[in-house]
Enzyme design. Sequence first.
Site, PDB file in Angstrom:
ATOM      1  N   CYS A 112       0.835  -1.214   0.000  1.00 49.32           N
ATOM      2  CA  CYS A 112       0.000   0.000   0.000  1.00 49.32           C
ATOM      3  C   CYS A 112       0.872   1.268   0.000  1.00 49.32           C
ATOM      4  CB  CYS A 112      -0.979  -0.017   1.167  1.00 49.32           C
ATOM      5  SG  CYS A 112      -2.261   1.255   1.017  1.00 49.32           S
ATOM      6  N   HIS A 220      -3.786  -5.087   0.116  1.00 52.95           N
ATOM      7  CA  HIS A 220      -3.475  -5.412   1.513  1.00 52.95           C
ATOM      8  C   HIS A 220      -3.459  -6.914   1.763  1.00 52.95           C
ATOM      9  CE1 HIS A 220      -3.452  -1.404   3.411  1.00 52.95           C
ATOM     10  NE2 HIS A 220      -4.270  -1.077   2.433  1.00 52.95           N
ATOM     11  N   GLU A 222      -1.755  -8.507   3.848  1.00 50.38           N
ATOM     12  CA  GLU A 222      -1.588  -8.820   5.275  1.00 50.38           C
ATOM     13  C   GLU A 222      -2.920  -9.122   5.964  1.00 50.38           C
ATOM     14  OE1 GLU A 222      -2.983  -4.713   5.440  1.00 50.38           O
ATOM     15  OE2 GLU A 222      -1.579  -5.752   4.123  1.00 50.38           O
TER      16      GLU A 222
END
Length: 252
Positions: A112, A220, A222
């Site tokens: 990001c 994203h 994660e």
Amino acid sequence: MSKPIIAVPADTRFFQDTTWHAAQQQYIGAALDVAGAMSFIIPALGDAQDIDAMLDRVDGVMITGSRSNVSPALYGKTPEERDGPFDPGRDATTLPMIRRAIERGLPLLCICRGIQELNVALGGTLVSEVQELDGRIDHRQPPEGDRDALFVIRQPVHIGEGSCLAGILGAGEVQVNSLHRQAISDVAPGLAVEAVAPDGTVEAVSVIDAKNFAVGVQWHPEYWARTDDTSRKLFEAFGEAVRASQAARSVP
């Protein structure tokens, strides 16, 4: 062998009239649980710290997302209030860290804000409020909902044939959770575009002729790294590179 260690630059945060250097649990947890790497959180102190001395002690670098944006002053534009919020301490830390990690051949994963920092560090530019450009879709997070709803996987990106990411995720379309209002404009000379959104927005890049894994994604991974196949594979690939880096570093 002990777990490898990655450097994770911190954000500057202000709580109760005090400055904090912090990193989100979401990134730290995904690195530990999926990539198998422990994290050293690096304060956002800019040139007050010795980047090379820090990189001597780690096996990779992960640049996380953040609510702040890279200052336009770092790519030749005059900052405006709407371009913010800014975090000058983080900018002063991450940009030289990215350049040195690449030069040293350390595995690098930029997420990001991280892909934007990677692009600026290598000479590229960014555009703010990408959703206001003709023909672009709104890449911002939904206006309301819990965190799972905000980070829901909802956008397709196309991964190019023969790209670095194609070797990890396969070429063609994958679904991701891309949430941003700032994006890459001019791609840095040292970067190759790996994936794009349907409106042409750059969603992933890799470092050309990198000595090691060096990838940036606008989405994203994660958040769903433990449950989503695409997110998991990206962190696993980073983990493999970090462990190889650790093994090479331990050779007498």
